[in-house]
Write a protein that holds these residues in place. Structure first.
Motif, PDB file in Angstrom:
ATOM      1  N   UNK A 260       0.947  -1.228   0.082  1.00 14.14           N
ATOM      2  CA  UNK A 260       0.014   0.119   0.257  1.00 14.14           C
ATOM      3  C   UNK A 260       0.967   1.243  -0.193  1.00 14.14           C
ATOM      4  N   UNK A 261       2.062   1.006   0.624  1.00 17.05           N
ATOM      5  CA  UNK A 261       2.967   2.526   0.706  1.00 17.05           C
ATOM      6  C   UNK A 261       3.522   2.564  -0.541  1.00 17.05           C
ATOM      7  N   UNK A 262       3.940   1.445  -1.047  1.00 15.21           N
ATOM      8  CA  UNK A 262       4.535   1.347  -2.395  1.00 15.21           C
ATOM      9  C   UNK A 262       3.593   1.802  -3.471  1.00 15.21           C
ATOM     10  N   UNK A 263       2.431   1.535  -3.411  1.00 13.21           N
ATOM     11  CA  UNK A 263       1.353   2.219  -4.487  1.00 13.21           C
ATOM     12  C   UNK A 263       1.125   3.577  -4.246  1.00 13.21           C
ATOM     13  N   UNK A 264       1.341   4.127  -2.876  1.00  9.93           N
ATOM     14  CA  UNK A 264       1.328   5.551  -2.865  1.00  9.93           C
ATOM     15  C   UNK A 264       2.533   6.286  -3.275  1.00  9.93           C
ATOM     16  N   UNK A 265       3.519   5.873  -2.772  1.00  9.11           N
ATOM     17  CA  UNK A 265       4.851   6.607  -3.042  1.00  9.11           C
ATOM     18  C   UNK A 265       5.701   6.012  -4.122  1.00  9.11           C
ATOM     19  N   UNK A 266       5.616   4.822  -4.547  1.00  6.01           N
ATOM     20  CA  UNK A 266       6.435   4.433  -5.753  1.00  6.01           C
ATOM     21  C   UNK A 266       7.546   4.077  -5.285  1.00  6.01           C
ATOM     22  N   UNK A 267       8.646   4.112  -6.169  1.00  9.39           N
ATOM     23  CA  UNK A 267      10.105   3.623  -5.910  1.00  9.39           C
ATOM     24  C   UNK A 267      10.943   4.812  -6.295  1.00  9.39           C
ATOM     25  N   UNK A 268      11.848   5.067  -5.490  1.00  8.34           N
ATOM     26  CA  UNK A 268      12.658   6.066  -5.607  1.00  8.34           C
ATOM     27  C   UNK A 268      13.790   6.189  -6.795  1.00  8.34           C
ATOM     28  N   UNK A 269      13.513   4.498  -7.225  1.00  5.47           N
ATOM     29  CA  UNK A 269      14.456   4.166  -8.347  1.00  5.47           C
ATOM     30  C   UNK A 269      14.431   4.976  -9.703  1.00  5.47           C
ATOM     31  N   UNK A 270      13.166   5.616  -9.849  1.00  4.67           N
ATOM     32  CA  UNK A 270      12.770   6.187 -10.775  1.00  4.67           C
ATOM     33  C   UNK A 270      12.770   7.643 -10.832  1.00  4.67           C
ATOM     34  N   UNK A 271      13.050   8.015  -9.668  1.00  9.09           N
ATOM     35  CA  UNK A 271      13.187   9.424  -9.478  1.00  9.09           C
ATOM     36  C   UNK A 271      14.563  10.102  -9.649  1.00  9.09           C
ATOM     37  N   UNK A 272      14.434  11.527  -9.902  1.00 10.16           N
ATOM     38  CA  UNK A 272      15.754  12.258 -10.202  1.00 10.16           C
ATOM     39  C   UNK A 272      16.950  11.768  -9.022  1.00 10.16           C
ATOM     40  N   UNK A 273      16.249  11.557  -7.795  1.00  4.34           N
ATOM     41  CA  UNK A 273      17.425  11.337  -6.803  1.00  4.34           C
ATOM     42  C   UNK A 273      17.324   9.934  -6.621  1.00  4.34           C
ATOM     43  N   UNK A 274      17.083   9.096  -7.182  1.00  4.24           N
ATOM     44  CA  UNK A 274      17.146   7.548  -7.015  1.00  4.24           C
ATOM     45  C   UNK A 274      18.443   7.220  -6.733  1.00  4.24           C
ATOM     46  N   UNK A 275      18.553   6.198  -5.861  1.00 10.47           N
ATOM     47  CA  UNK A 275      19.622   5.647  -5.286  1.00 10.47           C
ATOM     48  C   UNK A 275      20.301   4.803  -6.144  1.00 10.47           C
ATOM     49  N   UNK A 276      19.865   4.155  -7.187  1.00 11.54           N
ATOM     50  CA  UNK A 276      20.520   3.636  -8.151  1.00 11.54           C
ATOM     51  C   UNK A 276      20.489   4.016  -9.541  1.00 11.54           C
TER      52      UNK A 276
END
Lengths: 276, 285
Positions: free
Chosen positions: B269-285
């Protein structure tokens, strides 16, 4: 030229470059990966507690061998947990192969071996001592475990033994990295074999004195036996001939480093890293 | 029923892919085989050698310890065969790297894909074969009968044990929903906990200490506890099975899996709301 050298080597000399690398690496654990590292420490603490319970149980049923006392056994287990990273050296040599980051190490203005050593100290030894070693040493008396060496003399001798054990550990690490280079895509296999063999043959987890006598003797003569068994038996006072242990460690240090340098240099030529 | 058919079809496909990998890269398969056998051998050798020096190590004879080591290896074997592929057993990597999306876009339920994508019947089989052989050898040496009843009981307990291992791993892996970079490798910690500790017999341990390892840190439920029950069942038959102790393992497996599923759903549910930071500009990978 002097200016260029200063910039390239970070701080102008090998020792300072090593210190800089160590410092940078020790700060890296706070970059986001601390949760995993903390989890690893929890596993080690649980393992330590479990082993102390088992040793206590064995002692309460008078099942321990005559030449080993419960106190010595507990101190042995405690120090093997505190010095886990120093007694089971895993430098980034193998992992950098599959990560593809090994090429970066070759570009640094220091010997690649020195780079691996300084990274190991910074990434594993410093955090391990701060977040596992110190808490365990403070917590040990609660479990009736003494962290002190058998005597002052044994403490000094075990320090020398530890330094030799570390030298052997790095040589073996380079040999495994060479094996991984030859296995090409089999870095994981090399690491798995190494971890399993280390845990059994180094005596880090289970002291050889608890194994059948002849087998324990054989294991203690092997190179891995000099890595953990050597310094820990001297520290706890269970080594009957500490100078012989040191002599054996010295022999393995010289032989294994000669072998490691030769094999590593040969293997470097065959190195292929796909990276990822 | 449809989902079950999908699951079977997925298992078939992953088995086929695993076989093709073996045929394509036989050299690497044999390297892996040697590595698995050496790792498995060394894991059990320590405690076996320890038991060789004691007549009755933590309430077990040497042959019984051998049987317990076989059980422990068999559990590792199940993990290798069913959950090693595609990081299914290291699910924190999938979550932390934002790879759950890869599973969610498949036209199958998430649970079915997670159950099937780790299936590696060829590459993961060495440890299972090793474990099966050692269990049978240990059982014979310990004088335990091998009949359909004991085999069935062994399989039921093995399933319960692996459910506990996987539930524990998935439970701690849920932290990767909230801290993807920091907890990406945390499943390995859970796996290591079981790999390194489950081989110790807890027989003579004091009540409180033993209960910790049979509940909060359930390493005792993945080799020692089921092995003692199986040994009792083999020696004394149904009487031992009907004891309330015999139901503790399935009950613990049910509780652990329930907690893991609930926590995972919450994480989703948390993932559905906030998604993955992988695909953000400041993603960790």
């Amino acid at each position: 030229m002097k200016q260029v050298k200063t910039i390239l080597s970070g701080c102008g000399s090998l020792s300072r470059a090593v210190c800089s690398t160590t410092l940078i690496c020790s700060k890296q654990i706070f970059d986001g990966g601390f949760l995993c590292i903390a989890g690893g420490y929890i596993v080690q603490i649980v393992q330590f507690i479990m082993l102390t319970f088992i040793w206590k149980t064995l002692a309460s049923t008078n099942a321990l061998p005559a030449n080993v006392s419960l106190d010595q056994l507990m101190t042995y287990t405690l120090m093997s947990a505190v010095l886990h990273e120093e007694l089971n050296i895993i430098s980034p040599a193998t992992s950098s192969l599959w990560e593809g980051s090994v090429i970066g190490r070759f570009l640094r203005p220091m010997a690649i071996e020195a780079s691996f050593i300084s990274e190991t100290i910074g990434r594993f030894w410093v955090p391990n001592f701060l977040f596992l070693g110190i808490p365990l040493l403070l917590f040990a008396p609660v479990l009736s475990v003494s962290p002190l060496p058998a005597s002052f003399r044994m403490g000094i001798l075990s320090l020398i033994s530890l330094l030799l054990a570390i030298c052997i550990g790095f040589a073996i690490d380079l040999l495994f990295a060479s094996m991984a280079m030859n296995l090409k895509n089999g870095c994981f296999a090399a690491l798995a074999v190494r971890e399993a063999v280390y845990s059994l043959l180094s005596g880090e987890m289970i002291p050889f004195s608890l194994f059948p006598k002849k087998l324990g003797m054989l294991f203690s003569l092997l190179p891995l036996g000099s890595v953990a068994h050597g310094p820990l038996t001297i520290y706890t006072g269970t080594a009957h001939f500490p100078y012989r242990v040191l002599a054996l460690q010295f022999f393995w240090t010289v032989s294994l480093w000669a072998l490691a340098i030769y094999v590593f240099n040969k293997s470097k030529e065959r190195m292929i890293s796909f990276g990822g | 029923m449809d989902n079950f058919k999908i699951l079977i079809r997925l298992y078939r496909q992953y088995a086929k892919m695993d076989l093709l990998w073996f045929l394509r890269d036989t050299r690497y398969f044999f390297i892996q085989l040697v590595s698995d056998v050496v790792s498995g051998g060394c894991t059990i050798a320590g405690v076996c050698l320890l038991s060789a020096n004691f007549k009755n190590f933590s309430g077990m004879t040497q042959n019984e310890i051998l049987f317990m080591m076989g059980y422990a290896l068999f559990i590792d074997g199940i993990f290798m065969v069913f959950f090693m592929g595609n990081n299914t057993g290291m699910v924190s990597r999938i979550i932390g790297r934002g790879q759950l999306d890869h599973i969610m876009i498949q036209p199958v339920p998430l649970w079915a894909e997670l159950l099937a994508q780790g299936f590696s019947p060829v590459s993961g089989s060495p440890i299972m074969i090793f474990g099966t052989g050692l269990t049978a050898y240990g059982a014979i040496r310990a004088g335990l009968p091998i009949n359909p009843f004991t085999i069935l009981l062994f399989l039921i307990y093995s399933i319960c044990s692996i459910v506990i291992v996987m539930s524990f791993i998935y439970l701690i892996s849920c932290s990767a929903f909230y801290a993807p970079a920091a907890a990406e490798e945390i499943a390995g910690v859970g796996k290591e906990l079981f790999s390194s500790l489950k081989t110790y017999p807890l027989g003579n341990m004091k009540g409180f200490q033993k209960h910790i390892f049979l509940s909060l840190i359930p390493v005792g439920l993945c080799a020692w506890f089921p092995s003692t029950l199986l040994i009792k069942a083999g020696k004394y038959g149904l009487e031992a099975i009907l004891a309330p102790k015999a139901f503790y393992l399935p009950l613990a497996a049910a509780i652990f899996s329930l907690i893991a599923i609930t926590t995972f759903k919450k994480g989703m549910k948390y993932y559905e709301t906030y998604g993955s930071p992988r695909y953000s500009g400041f993603g960790h990978r």
